[in-house]
Design a protein around this motif. Structure first.
Motif, PDB file in Angstrom:
ATOM      1  N   GLY A 192      45.965  16.518 -29.405  1.00 31.06           N
ATOM      2  CA  GLY A 192      47.119  15.621 -29.497  1.00 31.06           C
ATOM      3  C   GLY A 192      48.211  16.149 -30.399  1.00 31.06           C
ATOM      4  N   GLY A 193      48.188  17.461 -30.667  1.00 27.97           N
ATOM      5  CA  GLY A 193      49.142  18.027 -31.596  1.00 27.97           C
ATOM      6  C   GLY A 193      50.570  18.048 -31.111  1.00 27.97           C
ATOM      7  N   PHE A 194      50.788  17.924 -29.798  1.00 26.04           N
ATOM      8  CA  PHE A 194      52.144  17.916 -29.258  1.00 26.04           C
ATOM      9  C   PHE A 194      52.653  16.508 -28.961  1.00 26.04           C
ATOM     10  CE2 PHE A 194      50.654  22.141 -27.326  1.00 26.04           C
ATOM     11  CZ  PHE A 194      51.126  22.876 -28.407  1.00 26.04           C
ATOM     12  N   ASP A 195      51.778  15.520 -29.054  1.00 23.18           N
ATOM     13  CA  ASP A 195      52.137  14.175 -28.601  1.00 23.18           C
ATOM     14  C   ASP A 195      53.328  13.587 -29.354  1.00 23.18           C
ATOM     15  OD1 ASP A 195      49.995  14.489 -26.930  1.00 23.18           O
ATOM     16  OD2 ASP A 195      48.694  13.042 -27.948  1.00 23.18           O
ATOM     17  N   GLY A 196      53.423  13.854 -30.646  1.00 26.52           N
ATOM     18  CA  GLY A 196      54.485  13.245 -31.432  1.00 26.52           C
ATOM     19  C   GLY A 196      55.859  13.820 -31.191  1.00 26.52           C
ATOM     20  N   GLU A 197      55.928  14.956 -30.506  1.00 25.54           N
ATOM     21  CA  GLU A 197      57.228  15.602 -30.310  1.00 25.54           C
ATOM     22  C   GLU A 197      57.740  15.527 -28.885  1.00 25.54           C
ATOM     23  OE1 GLU A 197      56.148  20.334 -29.895  1.00 25.54           O
ATOM     24  OE2 GLU A 197      55.421  19.251 -31.658  1.00 25.54           O
ATOM     25  N   ILE A 198      56.865  15.236 -27.919  1.00 26.30           N
ATOM     26  CA  ILE A 198      57.262  15.289 -26.514  1.00 26.30           C
ATOM     27  C   ILE A 198      57.804  13.948 -26.031  1.00 26.30           C
ATOM     28  CG2 ILE A 198      56.427  15.592 -24.147  1.00 26.30           C
ATOM     29  CD1 ILE A 198      54.574  17.746 -25.115  1.00 26.30           C
ATOM     30  N   VAL A 199      58.981  14.004 -25.418  1.00 24.94           N
ATOM     31  CA  VAL A 199      59.582  12.851 -24.750  1.00 24.94           C
ATOM     32  C   VAL A 199      59.240  12.975 -23.260  1.00 24.94           C
ATOM     33  CG1 VAL A 199      61.738  11.671 -24.205  1.00 24.94           C
ATOM     34  CG2 VAL A 199      61.479  12.828 -26.412  1.00 24.94           C
ATOM     35  N   PRO A 200      58.505  12.030 -22.688  1.00 26.04           N
ATOM     36  CA  PRO A 200      58.149  12.155 -21.269  1.00 26.04           C
ATOM     37  C   PRO A 200      59.382  12.134 -20.363  1.00 26.04           C
ATOM     38  CG  PRO A 200      56.751  10.545 -22.365  1.00 26.04           C
ATOM     39  CD  PRO A 200      57.860  10.867 -23.321  1.00 26.04           C
ATOM     40  N   VAL A 201      59.370  12.988 -19.362  1.00 23.76           N
ATOM     41  CA  VAL A 201      60.406  13.037 -18.337  1.00 23.76           C
ATOM     42  C   VAL A 201      59.715  13.085 -16.990  1.00 23.76           C
ATOM     43  CG1 VAL A 201      62.299  14.387 -17.339  1.00 23.76           C
ATOM     44  CG2 VAL A 201      62.072  14.218 -19.832  1.00 23.76           C
ATOM     45  N   GLU A 202      60.153  12.227 -16.072  1.00 23.08           N
ATOM     46  CA  GLU A 202      59.528  12.156 -14.749  1.00 23.08           C
ATOM     47  C   GLU A 202      58.024  11.920 -14.869  1.00 23.08           C
ATOM     48  OE1 GLU A 202      61.323  12.810 -11.537  1.00 23.08           O
ATOM     49  OE2 GLU A 202      62.880  12.199 -12.939  1.00 23.08           O
ATOM     50  N   GLY A 203      57.622  11.175 -15.894  1.00 25.75           N
ATOM     51  CA  GLY A 203      56.222  10.847 -16.092  1.00 25.75           C
ATOM     52  C   GLY A 203      55.376  11.952 -16.685  1.00 25.75           C
ATOM     53  N   ARG A 204      55.974  13.122 -16.976  1.00 26.26           N
ATOM     54  CA  ARG A 204      55.193  14.238 -17.513  1.00 26.26           C
ATOM     55  C   ARG A 204      55.352  14.290 -19.021  1.00 26.26           C
ATOM     56  NH1 ARG A 204      52.466  18.865 -16.429  1.00 26.26           N
ATOM     57  NH2 ARG A 204      52.550  18.462 -14.199  1.00 26.26           N
ATOM     58  N   GLY A 205      54.233  14.170 -19.729  1.00 27.85           N
ATOM     59  CA  GLY A 205      54.255  14.219 -21.178  1.00 27.85           C
ATOM     60  C   GLY A 205      53.424  15.343 -21.754  1.00 27.85           C
ATOM     61  N   HIS A 206      52.996  16.291 -20.897  1.00 23.02           N
ATOM     62  CA  HIS A 206      52.192  17.421 -21.371  1.00 23.02           C
ATOM     63  C   HIS A 206      52.741  18.713 -20.785  1.00 23.02           C
ATOM     64  CE1 HIS A 206      49.063  14.931 -23.175  1.00 23.02           C
ATOM     65  NE2 HIS A 206      49.110  14.169 -22.103  1.00 23.02           N
TER      66      HIS A 206
END
Length: 387
Positions: A192-206
């Motif tokens: 979950g190290g990227f979770d705090g920085e990623i803004v989901p676009v088109e439903g993709r958050g990874h």
């Protein structure tokens, strides 16, 4: 009702990054194949504007880097798409792969001068939707020149090969570095190290690309750019889609928010035949200017366009990313694993520094370095301090 815009202070203040976000990164033609560069950027800008609304200050400007987009002022288009007030102007810059980091330096200069209070800065790129370019009446061409006639103007893959040969970066080291970048990114993603920085676009958050690789598998890949060479598709970053940006404010206005103080930046030219070398003179100038030694820097984020180029640079700077400095240099993986959305990558590395140091709870005074090489023979670097 439109809020009144207070006048900036008569004198400047130290710029501080108080928020940093990015989209997930998708390989060109895949996850974001129909999402334009402005739409990627708008999602990040809107998220940042929401985060800094607590400061009670309007956004003064948006500065975005971009390399291969449709033209026009993408920053202005993205700012309007993010729902910012029509009074926010926006400016788009092009320092190729260093554009996102250069945009952050420009934002820092505006804040330091006292002309602006809140600037959102970063970069965006959609390799998937980039237009085909052609001279009027002529055939399409892949890219604009990095240098004029009479100067070396190699493609970046061939230039990475040449730099690797000149600096003695062997094929097995390149492959091992690529494997390590992917392994670190996979571990960070699963934790979950990227979770705090990623803004989901088109439903993709990874992020789409990171996966576990084996050196033996990479060793079987053929040379990608120079016959018999060491640079392959496996140890090169892929063309990608994504956006990243930060919010920069003067220290007097950060209202206790933790962040990264922008201590100094440097942009330096180098031999256009070896553009990947650019971070070396840029970082050296930065350290000389600030009086900081490399040993004092706890986290280093470099745009990993090619393993050959990254290792040539880290060798010259006295870093050992395959040994003692493995957690210090791109500790959660870099562009080799995540992807390389050209105009955004320089802002991605600052977003990663923010996550590693600020969200990671590093103590005040901890130093971080971000740097990128640029086609045509440039290096961009910035030094940050946790506050």
């Amino acid at each position: 009702m439109k809020r009144p815009r207070p006048a900036p202070a008569a004198t400047g203040d130290t710029p501080v990054v108080v928020a940093a976000r990015r989209t997930a990164i998708g390989t060109a033609g895949h996850a974001f194949k129909l999402v334009t560069a402005d739409r990627l950027a708008s999602a990040v800008i809107a998220a940042l504007a929401g985060e800094v609304a607590c400061l009670g200050e309007p956004v003064d400007d948006v500065v975005l880097g971009n390399c291969m987009g449709p033209g026009g002022n993408l920053a202005r288009v993205s700012a309007l798409g993010a729902g910012l007030d029509r009074s926010v102007p926006g400016v788009t810059i092009d320092r190729q792969c260093g554009s996102g980091l250069a945009a952050i330096l420009i934002a820092g200069q505006a804040v330091r001068s006292g002309e602006m209070n809140v600037v959102i800065a970063g970069g965006t790129e959609s390799a998937s939707t980039a237009p085909v370019r052609a001279h009027r009446g002529g055939a399409p061409y892949e890219r604009a020149p990095f240098a004029p006639a009479g100067h070396p103007d190699p493609d970046m893959g061939a230039a990475a090969e040449a730099l690797g040969v000149e600096r003695g970066v062997a094929r097995d080291r390149q492959d091992r570095y690529a494997c390590a970048s992917h392994a670190k990114a996979v571990a960070a993603r699963e934790a979950g190290g990227f979770d705090g920085e990623i803004v989901p676009v088109e439903g993709r958050g990874h992020d789409q690309r990171p996966r576990l690789l084996r050196p033996a598998s990479l060793a079987r890949l053929p040379a990608a750019f120079v016959p018999g060479g060491a640079v392959t598709a496996g140890n090169s970053a892929p063309n990608s889609d994504g956006a990243a940006a930060v919010a920069v404010v003067p220290e007097r206005l950060r209202a206790g928010l933790p962040g990264l103080r922008l201590l100094a930046g440097a942009v330096v030219g180098c031999d256009p035949a070896l553009p990947g070398w650019g971070p070396v003179p840029a970082v050296r100038r930065l350290l000389e200017r600030t009086g900081v030694s490399m040993e004092r820097i706890e986290a280093v984020e470099i745009v990993e366009a090619f393993a050959a180029q990254t290792l040539a640079v880290t060798d010259a700077l006295g870093l050992d990313p395959l040994g003692a400095d493995g957690e210090r240099v791109c500790g959660d993986g870099g562009a080799l694993a995540l992807g390389h959305p050209w105009g955004a990558s320089g802002a991605v590395v600052v977003t990663r520094l923010f996550a590693r140091l600020v969200r990671g709870g590093a103590p005040p005074g901890t130093l971080g370095l971000a740097t990128a090489a640029v086609g045509g023979g440039l290096g961009v670097a910035a030094l940050f301090e946790v506050v």
